[in-house]
Design an enzyme around this catalytic site. Structure first.
Site, PDB file in Angstrom:
ATOM      1  N   ASP A 170      32.248   1.992 -44.172  1.00 35.90           N
ATOM      2  CA  ASP A 170      31.075   1.835 -43.315  1.00 35.90           C
ATOM      3  C   ASP A 170      31.467   1.234 -41.962  1.00 35.90           C
ATOM      4  O   ASP A 170      32.385   0.420 -41.876  1.00 35.90           O
ATOM      5  CB  ASP A 170      30.061   0.923 -44.027  1.00 35.90           C
ATOM      6  CG  ASP A 170      28.696   0.942 -43.384  1.00 35.90           C
ATOM      7  OD1 ASP A 170      28.189   2.042 -43.107  1.00 35.90           O
ATOM      8  OD2 ASP A 170      28.124  -0.140 -43.162  1.00 35.90           O
ATOM      9  N   GLU A 199      32.857   6.375 -41.541  1.00 32.31           N
ATOM     10  CA  GLU A 199      31.477   6.406 -41.049  1.00 32.31           C
ATOM     11  C   GLU A 199      31.524   6.114 -39.554  1.00 32.31           C
ATOM     12  O   GLU A 199      31.597   4.961 -39.131  1.00 32.31           O
ATOM     13  CB  GLU A 199      30.631   5.367 -41.804  1.00 32.31           C
ATOM     14  CG  GLU A 199      29.137   5.464 -41.497  1.00 32.31           C
ATOM     15  CD  GLU A 199      28.734   4.642 -40.285  1.00 32.31           C
ATOM     16  OE1 GLU A 199      28.502   5.265 -39.219  1.00 32.31           O
ATOM     17  OE2 GLU A 199      28.648   3.418 -40.388  1.00 32.31           O
ATOM     18  N   ASP A 202      20.269   5.561 -44.891  1.00 31.54           N
ATOM     19  CA  ASP A 202      19.557   4.832 -43.829  1.00 31.54           C
ATOM     20  C   ASP A 202      18.536   5.698 -43.101  1.00 31.54           C
ATOM     21  O   ASP A 202      17.790   5.179 -42.257  1.00 31.54           O
ATOM     22  CB  ASP A 202      20.551   4.282 -42.799  1.00 31.54           C
ATOM     23  CG  ASP A 202      21.267   3.030 -43.289  1.00 31.54           C
ATOM     24  OD1 ASP A 202      20.705   2.320 -44.144  1.00 31.54           O
ATOM     25  OD2 ASP A 202      22.392   2.766 -42.827  1.00 31.54           O
TER      26      ASP A 202
END
Length: 546
Positions: A292, A339, A392
């Protein structure tokens, strides 16, 4: 990564009897459905224990597993719990949502009861597990036990002696909290035994897990408490600065995450030992790891501690390729997804290129006609992973409803689907992602099912109402699996096993066609020979009469 596809579904979102998705029969059923649909990957969210806000990205440990995912049915089979004890608990009355308050209140007493009956200290497998994981498990179990003694308070609020890990205090709490410490070790043992079993079942059936690790750890975590030297803390172990994102079109004041920032000079001096341990642990849990906030390794946003917004932050330089070269040297070639979403500078783009990791493409970011984008499929190279949306984002259905007319018109022109009813257009986006040149395509299960706002997983920068959605047992039925399979086959993303099945079917069909053709030709020859014989006989009879 190979040309393949997978489905994104958090473990917590699985259906189950006891209020939250876990490593139960339903998880194995989902593996079976992935296999039947021709998928190669099951992408999940972090498996870490959740803390305040129930976010898997704010955890008490970057190594530990979430006790909520322990299957109670398995503990019943072990004989340490009874069906009546589990059924008597109130885990919430809405099967479509996780009630974290009730899960916390009801599940831990049950798990403690199982521990008390387990005689775990005499289990050689448990003893071996504790020894093999001592480098993180000892600190984590002590951290959780001491937190229990301080009524759940964050470690910054503990007495100074244990907050700062003075030797005599550590010895004292190890003695005083012995059974609480063993309880938390027991939870980790049960978690890892059950997860290992599920992962083996998935791998044996051709399904690989894509795991997800946050770049940062929570301040209230065993990582920060046990290793303050790794973070930008002052002499009293308070953060000097914290993580977040600057103001942008989505938030005028930016995002204040509050995670402690790494002291990268220290990590360099240790040859990134902790990072190597963390990634090595992750690759024992998962087959592929999504890291991430990849851009934070190039430059990270530093916000003065105590600020109420992210407006006064500034960018600082991260470790860059130095870290990833060490990881490759120490761990070998591993499958990692970066990401890389959001605003990317030239140096972030170069870091991604130098690492060789596939980045991410999200279709929901692609259809603003007022700005240039590389999220539209025609711009992809093969080395990327395409998503319709992530955990998200809004679901596709919700997102499309909220598009302005100019963006809708642009999307309609791009996909040439003006004749498709609006309520069916979500499938066109799914199909476009699957048909793209990206080597890997991962679709959230909500987008395959055409679900609306009620199925959204997370609203970033908000508290409450997140991480709650659960899939019902009848949603992913045979019709949905067949529809996913057909799209997977036509887009050349079938798993190796399913492709072999297709090849075997094609070969069997070819052989049958050949056999049929040969039989027809044989019959035709026999008919011709019979006809010729009859004609010859007739000619002979005619000649004899003359």
């Amino acid at each position: 990564m190979k040309r393949a596809s997978g489905i994104l579904l958090p473990i917590a979102s699985l259906p189950s009897k006891y209020g939250i998705g876990c490593f139960s029969k339903e998880a194995y059923d989902f593996v079976d459905k992935l296999k039947e649909a021709g998928q190669s990957y099951w992408q999940i969210l972090p498996l870490s224990p959740t803390s305040y806000g129930d976010s898997p990205y704010q955890s008490f440990s970057s190594f530990a597993g979430n006790p909520y995912f322990i299957d109670l049915e398995a503990l019943i089979e072990e004989g340490v719990l009874t069906e009546e004890e589990c059924a008597a608990c109130d885990f919430g009355d809405d099967p479509a949502k996780v009630d974290y308050g009730k899960i916390y209140e009801e599940r831990f007493p049950l798990l403690h009861l199982a521990y008390e009956r387990s005689n775990i200290a005499q289990n050689p497998d448990f003893i071996r597990f504790v020894q093999e994981n001592a480098d993180w498990l000892e600190d984590y179990a002590l951290f959780m036990a001491v937190k229990l003694r301080f009524d759940g308070a964050a470690w910054e609020e503990w007495a100074e002696d244990i907050k700062k890990r003075w030797d005599y205090s550590m010895d004292y709490y190890r003695r005083e909290c012995y059974f609480d410490i063993e309880f938390y070790k027991y939870l980790q043992y049960e978690f890892h035994v059950q997860w290992k079993k599920l992962k083996k079942y998935a791998n044996d059936n051709g399904i690989q897990f894509i795991g997800d690790i946050p770049i940062y750890v929570a301040f209230d975590s065993s990582d920060a408490w046990a290793h303050p030297e790794m973070f930008q803390f002052d002499a009293d172990f308070q953060p000097i600065a914290v993580a977040g994102c600057p103001p942008d079109a989505f938030s005028a004041t930016g995002q204040l995450w509050g995670n402690p920032l790494y002291k990268w000079d220290y990590h360099r001096q240790t040859d990134f030992r902790w990072w190597c341990q963390r990634l090595d642990h992750c690759f024992k849990l998962y087959d592929v790891v999504r890291i991430d906030h990849f851009r934070g390794f190039d430059e990270y946003y530093s916000i003065p501690f105590g600020d109420e917004t992210a407006e006064n932050g500034h960018w600082e330089k991260g470790p860059g390729m130095e870290l990833f070269r060490v990881l490759k040297y120490k761990l070998g070639d591993k499958e990692i997804i970066a990401e890389d979403l959001g605003f990317l500078t030239d140096t972030v783009v170069q870091l991604l290129k130098d690492s060789g990791y596939p980045g991410m493409k999200v279709l929901e970011f692609a259809f603003d006609p007022r700005e240039e984008t590389d999220y539209l499929p025609h711009s992809y190279d093969r080395n990327c992973v395409v998503y319709t949306g992530t955990h998200d984002n809004e679901t596709l259905v919700q997102w499309y409803k909220g598009l302005d007319e100019e963006s809708k018109a642009f999307a309609t022109e791009y996909m040439n689907n003006a004749s498709t009813p609006d309520e069916e257009k979500y499938w066109d986006f799914v199909r476009m992602a699957m048909m793209s040149s990206a080597n890997t395509c991962v679709i959230p299960v909500q987008d395959y099912l055409g679900l609306d706002a009620e199925a959204r997983i997370n609203h970033p920068s908000t508290l409450g109402g997140n991480w709650e959605w659960r899939m019902s047992a009848d949603m992913l039925d045979d019709g949905a699996i067949e529809k996913i399979y057909r799209l997977t086959r036509i887009s050349s993303r079938l798993s190796e096993a399913k492709q072999r099945e297709e090849n075997e079917k094609a070969e069997l069909k070819r052989k049958k066609e050949q056999e049929l053709k040969a039989a027809q030709e044989k019959a035709a020859r026999a008919a011709a020979e019979e006809k010729a014989a009859k004609e010859k006989k007739a000619a002979g009879e005619k000649a004899a009469k003359k």
